[in-house]
Design a protein around this motif. Structure first.
Motif, mmCIF file in Angstrom:
data_model
loop_
_atom_site.group_PDB
_atom_site.id
_atom_site.type_symbol
_atom_site.label_atom_id
_atom_site.label_comp_id
_atom_site.label_asym_id
_atom_site.label_seq_id
_atom_site.Cartn_x
_atom_site.Cartn_y
_atom_site.Cartn_z
ATOM 1 N N TRP A 7 11.156 5.982 0.070
ATOM 2 C CA TRP A 7 9.816 6.309 0.561
ATOM 3 C C TRP A 7 9.305 5.232 1.518
ATOM 4 N N TYR A 59 0.828 -1.198 0.000
ATOM 5 C CA TYR A 59 0.000 0.000 0.000
ATOM 6 C C TYR A 59 0.870 1.259 0.000
ATOM 7 N N GLU A 111 3.405 6.973 -6.081
ATOM 8 C CA GLU A 111 3.085 7.673 -7.331
ATOM 9 C C GLU A 111 2.141 8.845 -7.077
ATOM 10 N N HIS A 112 1.204 8.664 -6.162
ATOM 11 C CA HIS A 112 0.227 9.713 -5.849
ATOM 12 C C HIS A 112 0.907 10.961 -5.300
ATOM 13 N N TYR A 113 1.986 10.763 -4.531
ATOM 14 C CA TYR A 113 2.681 11.892 -3.911
ATOM 15 C C TYR A 113 3.890 12.366 -4.716
ATOM 16 N N GLY A 114 4.074 11.835 -5.904
ATOM 17 C CA GLY A 114 5.169 12.276 -6.759
ATOM 18 C C GLY A 114 6.543 11.852 -6.282
ATOM 19 N N ASP A 164 2.396 1.717 -3.413
ATOM 20 C CA ASP A 164 1.409 2.211 -4.371
ATOM 21 C C ASP A 164 1.117 3.698 -4.180
ATOM 22 N N SER A 165 1.233 4.167 -2.940
ATOM 23 C CA SER A 165 0.952 5.580 -2.664
ATOM 24 C C SER A 165 2.060 6.506 -3.155
#
Length: 305
Positions: free
Chosen positions: A93, A77, A83-86, A80-81
């Motif tokens: 990360w 999870y 990419e959402h936060y650049g 996957d997150s």
């Protein structure tokens, strides 16, 4: 102390493969933080009530649940997150959240034990963890040479390294900006040096840990400044050795990229962390000896009066 150490020891026993000496590829930093915590708490003559000790157990349990949950979908999870936060480097990360939560846990536990006094009693461990989290966040969002201020000093370190390679006649070395062109016993190799590989992050970690360490020492301010400055110089020297060792490995051991990367992933921490511990120990020994001398002189003056 055992309650604070329990999540780290749990992870070490149950998930030993997650521990490595590389600063951005595992939980090795947990162990060094634990050493700081033990060093600051051993011999401390402060009685902690049973109620305070028990109050930390739920926090330790939550930390253990988090570490376990990573193996059952939570890590995916988090990945996957990214990419959402650049996020640019997803593995930095991932490990970032381990260090963020461990920092919060240790700070909370120490606060429950000692109140606000923890800042002067045992600050080095949580500050080391928090500093590591900051570095991982910078690496995750601003990798390679995208963070100009941290990259600024790298060309100077690279030029120094080229001079050392030439001085010791290890092979042929030239540099352009942050790129080194090497040719040794196993052929040519090109190394592009970014701020983490140059050890710039270690200067930040040193500054945070040493600042916390000096904060709790009852010594004159000018002596604190001298120790801090000497440590900065020593850390820069360690970083020069760090880059030199990477060059030596390419010139004299192998130009195989995979084998070189294995060495690169641990070379920096093998040099920096022992240096940090040794320097702190030297400062403690010097100041302890100075304090004993002052006490002895004070007693002699009292007797003469």
């Amino acid at each position: 102390m055992g309650i604070i150490a329990s999540p780290i020891l749990f992870a070490l026993v149950v998930f030993p493969d997650t521990f490595s000496l590389s600063w951005n590829q595992g939980r090795g930093g947990f162990l060094f933080a634990l050493v700081f915590i033990i060093a600051e708490l051993v011999g401390l003559k402060i009685v902690i009530s049973k109620k305070r000790l028990i109050s930390v157990i739920p926090l330790a349990s939550l930390m253990i649940v988090y570490l376990t949950s990573l193996e059952y979908g939570l890590r995916d999870y988090i990945l996957d997150s990214a990419e959402h936060y650049g996020v640019q480097l997803i593995y930095s990360w991932t490990w970032l959240w381990d260090f963020v939560l461990m920092t919060l846990f240790v700070m909370s536990a120490l606060s429950m034990f000692f109140g606000t006094r923890w800042i002067r009693i045992a600050p080095a461990g949580p500050i080391f963890l928090g500093g590591s989290a900051i570095i991982l966040s910078l690496d995750a969002f601003f990798p390679y040479d995208s963070l100009g201020p941290l990259q600024y000093v790298v060309p100077y370190l690279v030029q120094t390294n080229v001079w050392l390679v030439t001085l010791f006649d290890l092979g042929v070395a030239t540099a352009r900006d942050n790129i080194m062109f090497l040719k040794g016993d196993y052929g040519p190799m090109v190394l592009q040096v970014f701020w983490p590989s140059a050890g710039v992050h270690s200067i930040i970690i040193y500054s945070l840990v040493m600042g916390a360490f000096l904060l709790k020492m009852n010594i004159p301010r000018h002596r604190k400044s001298i120790y801090f400055a000497l440590g900065i110089c020593g850390t820069i020297g360690v970083n020069v050795i760090r880059i030199f060792s990477l060059s030596w490995y390419a010139l004299k051991v192998t130009t195989d990229a995979a084998k070189w990367e294995e060495f690169h992933s641990v070379a920096g921490e093998i040099l920096f962390l022992p240096w940090l511990f040794i320097f702190l120990l030297i400062v403690i020994l010097i100041e302890s000896k100075r304090l004993k001398k002052l006490e002895s002189e004070g007693k002699s003056v009292s007797k003469s009066n």
